[in-house]
Design a protein around this motif. Structure first.
Motif, PDB file in Angstrom:
ATOM      1  N   LEU A 137     -16.593  -6.043 -30.836  1.00 33.27           N
ATOM      2  CA  LEU A 137     -16.557  -7.480 -31.140  1.00 33.27           C
ATOM      3  C   LEU A 137     -15.119  -7.974 -31.269  1.00 33.27           C
ATOM      4  O   LEU A 137     -14.785  -9.072 -30.830  1.00 33.27           O
ATOM      5  N   SER A 138     -14.268  -7.136 -31.834  1.00 31.06           N
ATOM      6  CA  SER A 138     -12.882  -7.581 -32.034  1.00 31.06           C
ATOM      7  C   SER A 138     -12.123  -7.664 -30.710  1.00 31.06           C
ATOM      8  O   SER A 138     -11.084  -8.298 -30.629  1.00 31.06           O
ATOM      9  N   ARG A 139     -12.667  -7.033 -29.682  1.00 32.29           N
ATOM     10  CA  ARG A 139     -11.986  -7.084 -28.376  1.00 32.29           C
ATOM     11  C   ARG A 139     -12.454  -8.245 -27.507  1.00 32.29           C
ATOM     12  O   ARG A 139     -11.923  -8.454 -26.427  1.00 32.29           O
ATOM     13  N   LEU A 140     -13.461  -8.982 -27.975  1.00 32.82           N
ATOM     14  CA  LEU A 140     -13.969 -10.098 -27.164  1.00 32.82           C
ATOM     15  C   LEU A 140     -13.501 -11.427 -27.755  1.00 32.82           C
ATOM     16  O   LEU A 140     -13.723 -11.692 -28.940  1.00 32.82           O
ATOM     17  N   ASP A 141     -12.895 -12.267 -26.933  1.00 34.50           N
ATOM     18  CA  ASP A 141     -12.409 -13.569 -27.413  1.00 34.50           C
ATOM     19  C   ASP A 141     -13.519 -14.610 -27.444  1.00 34.50           C
ATOM     20  O   ASP A 141     -13.537 -15.483 -28.302  1.00 34.50           O
ATOM     21  N   ASP A 142     -14.419 -14.514 -26.489  1.00 39.67           N
ATOM     22  CA  ASP A 142     -15.452 -15.545 -26.324  1.00 39.67           C
ATOM     23  C   ASP A 142     -16.537 -15.371 -27.394  1.00 39.67           C
ATOM     24  O   ASP A 142     -17.224 -14.336 -27.423  1.00 39.67           O
ATOM     25  N   PRO A 143     -16.720 -16.360 -28.280  1.00 44.41           N
ATOM     26  CA  PRO A 143     -17.722 -16.221 -29.349  1.00 44.41           C
ATOM     27  C   PRO A 143     -19.146 -16.073 -28.801  1.00 44.41           C
ATOM     28  O   PRO A 143     -19.985 -15.420 -29.433  1.00 44.41           O
ATOM     29  N   VAL A 144     -19.407 -16.680 -27.641  1.00 44.56           N
ATOM     30  CA  VAL A 144     -20.744 -16.544 -27.053  1.00 44.56           C
ATOM     31  C   VAL A 144     -20.986 -15.085 -26.673  1.00 44.56           C
ATOM     32  O   VAL A 144     -22.018 -14.498 -27.007  1.00 44.56           O
ATOM     33  N   LEU A 145     -20.024 -14.481 -26.008  1.00 39.80           N
ATOM     34  CA  LEU A 145     -20.192 -13.072 -25.615  1.00 39.80           C
ATOM     35  C   LEU A 145     -20.297 -12.177 -26.844  1.00 39.80           C
ATOM     36  O   LEU A 145     -21.064 -11.215 -26.849  1.00 39.80           O
ATOM     37  N   ARG A 146     -19.537 -12.503 -27.889  1.00 43.94           N
ATOM     38  CA  ARG A 146     -19.636 -11.699 -29.114  1.00 43.94           C
ATOM     39  C   ARG A 146     -21.050 -11.742 -29.676  1.00 43.94           C
ATOM     40  O   ARG A 146     -21.602 -10.722 -30.085  1.00 43.94           O
ATOM     41  N   ARG A 147     -21.661 -12.932 -29.670  1.00 45.02           N
ATOM     42  CA  ARG A 147     -23.029 -13.035 -30.185  1.00 45.02           C
ATOM     43  C   ARG A 147     -24.008 -12.228 -29.325  1.00 45.02           C
ATOM     44  O   ARG A 147     -24.894 -11.558 -29.837  1.00 45.02           O
ATOM     45  N   ARG A 148     -23.840 -12.307 -28.010  1.00 48.50           N
ATOM     46  CA  ARG A 148     -24.755 -11.569 -27.123  1.00 48.50           C
ATOM     47  C   ARG A 148     -24.646 -10.059 -27.362  1.00 48.50           C
ATOM     48  O   ARG A 148     -25.658  -9.359 -27.435  1.00 48.50           O
ATOM     49  N   VAL A 149     -23.408  -9.581 -27.482  1.00 50.63           N
ATOM     50  CA  VAL A 149     -23.203  -8.140 -27.703  1.00 50.63           C
ATOM     51  C   VAL A 149     -23.794  -7.724 -29.049  1.00 50.63           C
ATOM     52  O   VAL A 149     -24.459  -6.688 -29.163  1.00 50.63           O
ATOM     53  N   GLN A 150     -23.545  -8.542 -30.042  1.00 50.72           N
ATOM     54  CA  GLN A 150     -24.081  -8.252 -31.382  1.00 50.72           C
ATOM     55  C   GLN A 150     -25.596  -8.071 -31.313  1.00 50.72           C
ATOM     56  O   GLN A 150     -26.163  -7.136 -31.883  1.00 50.72           O
ATOM     57  N   HIS A 151     -26.279  -8.975 -30.605  1.00 49.09           N
ATOM     58  CA  HIS A 151     -27.738  -8.840 -30.510  1.00 49.09           C
ATOM     59  C   HIS A 151     -28.125  -7.546 -29.811  1.00 49.09           C
ATOM     60  O   HIS A 151     -28.934  -6.773 -30.322  1.00 49.09           O
ATOM     61  N   VAL A 152     -27.581  -7.335 -28.624  1.00 48.60           N
ATOM     62  CA  VAL A 152     -28.047  -6.206 -27.807  1.00 48.60           C
ATOM     63  C   VAL A 152     -27.829  -4.874 -28.527  1.00 48.60           C
ATOM     64  O   VAL A 152     -28.724  -4.017 -28.568  1.00 48.60           O
ATOM     65  N   VAL A 153     -26.652  -4.724 -29.130  1.00 50.34           N
ATOM     66  CA  VAL A 153     -26.335  -3.440 -29.765  1.00 50.34           C
ATOM     67  C   VAL A 153     -27.200  -3.224 -31.009  1.00 50.34           C
ATOM     68  O   VAL A 153     -27.785  -2.149 -31.190  1.00 50.34           O
ATOM     69  N   THR A 154     -27.335  -4.261 -31.835  1.00 51.05           N
ATOM     70  CA  THR A 154     -28.153  -4.070 -33.046  1.00 51.05           C
ATOM     71  C   THR A 154     -29.635  -3.936 -32.688  1.00 51.05           C
ATOM     72  O   THR A 154     -30.370  -3.192 -33.340  1.00 51.05           O
ATOM     73  N   GLU A 155     -30.064  -4.622 -31.647  1.00 48.90           N
ATOM     74  CA  GLU A 155     -31.473  -4.541 -31.244  1.00 48.90           C
ATOM     75  C   GLU A 155     -31.815  -3.116 -30.791  1.00 48.90           C
ATOM     76  O   GLU A 155     -32.878  -2.585 -31.106  1.00 48.90           O
ATOM     77  N   ASN A 156     -30.887  -2.521 -30.062  1.00 52.77           N
ATOM     78  CA  ASN A 156     -31.099  -1.133 -29.643  1.00 52.77           C
ATOM     79  C   ASN A 156     -31.268  -0.215 -30.854  1.00 52.77           C
ATOM     80  O   ASN A 156     -32.135   0.663 -30.870  1.00 52.77           O
TER      81      ASN A 156
END
Ligand code: ADP
Ligand code: MG
Length: 385
Positions: free
Chosen positions: A250-269
């Motif tokens: 998350l700290s490597r992504l600037d785009d807040p939208v992409l951060r939210r998407r990654v947060q979902h996918v990783v925690t969902e897994n």
């Protein structure tokens, strides 16, 4: 004679050779993880698509559906036409038949009948494909591995219907077994059966049709996929499933939208793994929190929930349900709610009342019971002749 066999005789003026059934599915948990090479945990519903079928020796494929307003299609499989030939519902079964042709499948007449709502996130499309696949394979005496058959049905949907779906729906329809959920690794295609005993634990899983409909072609699904791919590229991983350290990513992504998407996918897994762990331990009682966490992540991080889904879940939780979440691609379709069986009636009433208060169309209710995968349901044996 079975109702569908009678309808077949009426439609085609001859007898069916058999009737097959492929179920729809509900994904217990693991939403939008499939195309990120992640984990999903679907189970088959008692409802699905039935098909009565008989071979034709002239290579012609005839497709009719009791749910379709049109007369169906008649097409010569001998002249390979490829995707784009058929632009109606019949594109799904036509795609399956054409992709099965190299395995030795020839002409046939098929009549479909379904008790699954379409476009409600219960995967009527995969049920349609998988019913076609098991019927044609058995009629022609070919027995591809069911995992291969799932990939073939997925290709039919991708290429012939133009829907960029993952492998989950077809795998669920073909591989699920009664009383179990299917833990499926969408990267390797490997799966295992995980016991899902709801009645034994005095639990009921309600499936609520929110009456709001999605259209997968609308572009949101494709946009989410593209965002995930972009995030994976930026993070230098083959797919988001490979993100090990969420905080660092998350700290490597600037785009807040992409951060939210990654947060979902990783925690969902992680939630899928946790859910499978609970089920293996027989701790169905404790599933509720994971389901609700999944919903909140889909609502706030993946941003694909819809007002009727949020409303149904809030009403259910207020009425004492243990948890629940939206299911499917998003923006419409269904919600699942886990409740003690003794409270199921109160939960239903609370959801219906909340809908009424807002002037919304009555929601639909179905008890989601983990059921068998695609199979022949009549006139066993004797094939191929
Ligand atoms: P879902 O899979 O969530 O139900 P989709 O949009 O993926 O929604 O698939 C729905 C489509 O599948 C319908 O628009 C129709 O083309 C086709 N379909 C599903 N069931 C049937 C059926 N019984 N008869 C004809 N077409 C069907
Ligand atoms: Mg579908």
């Amino acid at each position: 004679m079975d109702v569908l066999e009678a309808a077949f005789a009426e439609a085609y003026r001859r007898d069916a050779e058999g009737v097959w059934h492929a179920p729809g599915r509900v994904n217990l948990i693991g939403e939008h993880t499939d195309y990120n090479d992640g984990l999903v945990l679907p189970f088959a519903l008692p409802r699905g698509v039935g098909v009565a079928a008989a071979r034709r020796d002239d290579g012609v494929l005839e497709l009719k559906s009791l749910q379709a307003a049109d007369q169906g299609v008649t097409v010569d499989l001998g002249q390979s036409r490829g995707p784009g030939t058929i632009r109606t519902w019949a594109a799904y079964p036509f795609g399956v038949a054409e992709l099965l042709r190299p395995l030795g499948i020839g002409g046939a007449s098929l009549l479909f009948d379904s008790d699954l709502p379409q476009g409600a996130g219960l995967s009527s499309s995969a049920a349609l494909e998988c019913a076609t696949a098991v019927a044609l394979c058995e009629l022609y005496g070919v027995e591809p591995d069911r995992r291969e058959l799932a990939r073939l049905a997925q290709r039919a949907e991708n290429e012939y219907a133009g829907v960029p779906c993952g492998i989950m729906d077809q795998s669920a329809s073909l591989l699920c077994t009664e009383g179990h959920a299917l833990l499926l690794d969408c990267r390797t295609g490997l799966s295992s059966q995980v016991p899902l005993d709801l009645p034994g634990k005095d639990l009921t899983l309600l499936l609520i049709d929110t009456r709001a409909r999605h259209a997968l072609g609308d572009g949101d699904y494709g946009r989410r996929r593209a965002e995930c791919e972009r995030a994976a590229t930026l993070l230098g991983v083959p797919a988001l499933r490979d993100v090990q350290d969420l905080g660092a990513a998350l700290s490597r992504l600037d785009d807040p939208v992409l951060r939210r998407r990654v947060q979902h996918v990783v925690t969902e897994n992680h939630r899928v793994e946790a859910t499978a762990g609970l089920l293996r331990a027989g701790a169905e009682q404790e599933l509720g929190g994971l389901l609700t966490a999944s919903h909140l992540s889909l609502r706030d991080q993946y941003e694909i929930s819809w007002p009727e889904a949020d409303l149904a879940l809030e009403a259910a939780l207020r009425a004492g349900a243990r948890g629940g979440r939206m299911v499917g691609g998003g923006f419409g379709g269904s919600v699942i709610v886990l409740t003690a069986t003794g409270r199921a009636g109160a939960v239903r009433d609370a959801i219906t009342a909340a809908y009424r208060e807002r002037g919304l169309a009555e929601p639909g209710f179905l008890e989601a019971i983990p059921s068998a995968g695609a199979r022949r349901i009549s006139m066993d044996g004797g094939l191929p002749g």
